[in-house]
Every structure is written in C-alpha cells, then in structure tokens.
Design an enzyme around this catalytic site. Structure first.
Site, mmCIF file in Angstrom:
data_model
loop_
_atom_site.group_PDB
_atom_site.id
_atom_site.type_symbol
_atom_site.label_atom_id
_atom_site.label_comp_id
_atom_site.label_asym_id
_atom_site.label_seq_id
_atom_site.Cartn_x
_atom_site.Cartn_y
_atom_site.Cartn_z
ATOM 1 C CG ASP A 1 -1.608 1.284 1.163
ATOM 2 O OD1 ASP A 1 -2.790 1.594 0.478
ATOM 3 O OD2 ASP A 1 -1.562 1.855 2.392
ATOM 4 C CD GLU B 1 -3.154 -2.082 -1.406
ATOM 5 O OE1 GLU B 1 -3.894 -0.841 -1.550
ATOM 6 O OE2 GLU B 1 -3.352 -2.718 0.063
#
Length: 360
Positions: free
Chosen positions: A49, A141
């Site tokens: 992320d 992610e």
C-alpha cells in the site's frame, strides 16, 4: 503453487523473484494460514500500500511536474528554480485516488488473471471471496509488497512492476490516443475468453519482429513517438492465440516494450482483417443501453465520444417537450428525437445513431 504458476504470475507482473516463497506468501489469505499455519499476506499488503502511494506520486510528479529552469522564459539571474506542476494539489489528489482506488486495483487483477491463484481457507472458498473487489485490492498490494522486499526496495524495479500491473498511462489516457494494451485485452477476451500472455526479457536489441504464419521472420521498425530507437533494453513477447504468431515488442522500459508489442499485434490483426468490428462489440443493441453502448464503442477507438444537445419546446397544451440531437464528428451524421422526458429523448437519438453505425 506449482512451477508453472510462478512462471505465469512473474510474466504477468514483469518481475522474476529471487525468493519465490515471498511471491507465494502474497497470495496466502489469513483464512488459510489459520487452518494450515505459516504466514499470510497481510504484512505484504501493508508494505505494498505504501509502495503504491510512493510510486504513483513519483509517476504524477514526473508526468505533470517540472522545474522552472526547463521553461523557455526562465531567467537564471532573476528567477528562482522552483518546482511547479500543471495541476493544483487537490487535482493531483483526485487523479491519484482514481488510480489507486479499490475498483481500479480489482479490475487490474482481473485483467492480469491473478485472482484464481489465491490460496484461501475453506470458508473463503465457500463464500467465493476471491470475487470481492477488496480481496483483489489486497492481492494487488501484497504482490507489490513482496516485490519490494525481494528487490530490496529497488525503485526502478518497483516502478516497472507498477507500470505493468496498473498501467497508469493507459488508465489516464485521453480518447485521442489508441490504447493498444486495452485493445489487445478486449480482443483476446472476446475471441478466446482468455487473457494476453506476456513474457519480458532484458538485453540489447535493435529491431521489432514477429513470426508470420509461413515461419519467415519479418522486420518491423519500432517507433516510439516520432523517433526510431536503434538500441533498446527490454523486449516483450506476447501470445494471444495458438493460431497466431508470437509477437515481440521492444522498448527502453518494460512498459514501453509492452505497449510496443501490443501495437505490433494490433496492427497485424488489422492487416489480416482479424480485429473486432462494431457489430462484434455490440451484439445486442437496445434502446435502454444505447447511450452506454455508444460510449463503449467510442472508448474502444471507433470514433470520438458522441455529443448531445438538448432543446426544450412546448406542445399546444403547454406541456414541455424535449428534443435531443446526437452527433459524432467522424461520421458527420446527426440524429434527432423528442420526448416529454429528457432522458428518453437522449436514449432514442442514441439508439438511432447506434443502428446507423451498426447498419441495422
């Protein structure tokens, strides 16, 4: 995971792992590790992320930003060499949000064909969580997190992987620029219900070529922008059908090489009359869906986005009547419809235009 799974996933993301255990961990959900032990992908998701945020900010800064000394009117004796961008902060924030939102990341995982490799517990399998956007976002992610650790935070490697997995240039492109990656994606899904298969290689190359049906190599000059490149660093192999050649494209970066090979492949399809037509794209034209169906054709490069103009009149009883005109620049054709409802008038003229384009 089996060896062929690792090969496929690495080809799709444009990165070869030194430690394939990390790659496998990126696909392991907590539900599986609870049942079977071992680590899951949540910490990789956390890392990925932050990686995605950083790479996208870097991408937007390089795309829209510049130092003032790069401007023609810069005076080094009077001006400060400050940094500026084409957009304000809030505009850049909105562009970034569009690129990293759940819906975008989930769709990119679908395009890459990676969700089916998720390693899940029995409950997740039963509840088909692999279809959920949030699960695919987490996977996107987690893969980036695994790459970050395996590449020891090599920025160039991370940027390559984001370029391949997210294709931000394609996501932000305007309608005047052909999206060759998207066109090839659509072609394979409609023809074979499969996804394009890519393979990246690093080396020193000087031309783009593919193998036609007769097996004779044919040289095609690679053009990036308006400049021919004599020496480039990456080549990308592309397979879209067992009965077609394996195409090869070249570029300074992996992203450029992928765009190049998709352009080569799409031009080949056009030359051999194998591209999708408007009729194959829209097999069931309807009045209810006509507005969306016209936009689909426009976004796939058949013509520019249709223009609608509205006019309000009144009948003899004083009731409002809406007229709507639909116009497409390249066709030099317009259609008019009227209705007591503005929305219905738009649907009707869009449907007339759609039937005209499909020759129905």
């Amino acid at each position: 995971m089996e060896n062929n799974d690792f090969i496929f996933i690495q080809d799709q993301i444009g990165y070869n792992f030194k430690n394939t255990d990390l790659l496998q961990q990126a696909f392991v959900r907590r539900s599986y590790s609870k049942e079977n032990g071992g680590e899951d992908n949540e910490v990789l998701e956390f890392i990925g992320d932050k990686v995605l945020d950083f790479i996208i900010v870097k991408f937007l800064t390089e795309k829209y930003g510049y130092f003032l000394n790069e401007c023609d009117d810069f005076n080094e004796n009077e001006d400060f060499n400050e940094f500026a961008t084409d957009y304000h902060e809030n505009q850049l924030t909105e562009i970034k949000k569009k690129l990293v939102q759940k819906k975008t990341l989930s769709r990119r995982i679908d395009i890459l064909g990676l969700a089916e490799y998720l390693i899940m517990g029995k409950g997740d399998v039963k509840n088909r969580v692999y279809e959920e956007d949030s699960v695919k976002e987490d996977l996107f992610e987690a893969i980036l997190g695994a790459v970050a650790l395996d590449a020891e935070w090599n920025i160039s490697e991370l940027q390559d992987v984001v370029d391949i997995m997210l294709a931000p240039e394609s996501e932000l492109r305007d309608n005047t620029t052909p999206d060759y990656i998207g066109l090839i994606q659509d072609w394979t899904i409609r023809r074979n219900a499969t996804i394009p298969l890519y393979h990246f290689e690093k080396g020193s190359y000087q031309s783009t070529w593919y193998i036609p049906f007769n097996g004779v190599s044919q040289i095609i000059d690679l053009v990036i922008g308006d400049n021919k490149i004599d020496k480039i660093n990456f080549r990308c192999l592309l397979k879209i059908d067992d009965n077609l050649p394996v195409f090869r494209g070249f570029g300074v970066s992996k992203s450029e090489a992928r765009t190049a090979v998709c352009k080569v492949a799409y031009n080949y399809l056009k030359e051999h009359n194998l591209t999708n037509s408007m009729k194959t794209e829209i097999q069931n034209p309807t009045k209810e869906e006509a507005i969306n169906q016209l936009e689909i054709l426009a976004r796939r490069g058949y013509f520019s986005i249709p223009t609608y103009q509205f006019f309000q009149e009144y009948d003899k009883n004083g009731n409002p009547v809406w007229k709507c005109k639909c116009f497409i620049n390249e066709e030099n054709k317009e259609f008019m419809s009227k209705s007591s409802s503005k929305r219905e008038a738009k649907k009707s003229c869009a449907f007339k235009m759609l039937k005209y384009l499909l020759k129905e």
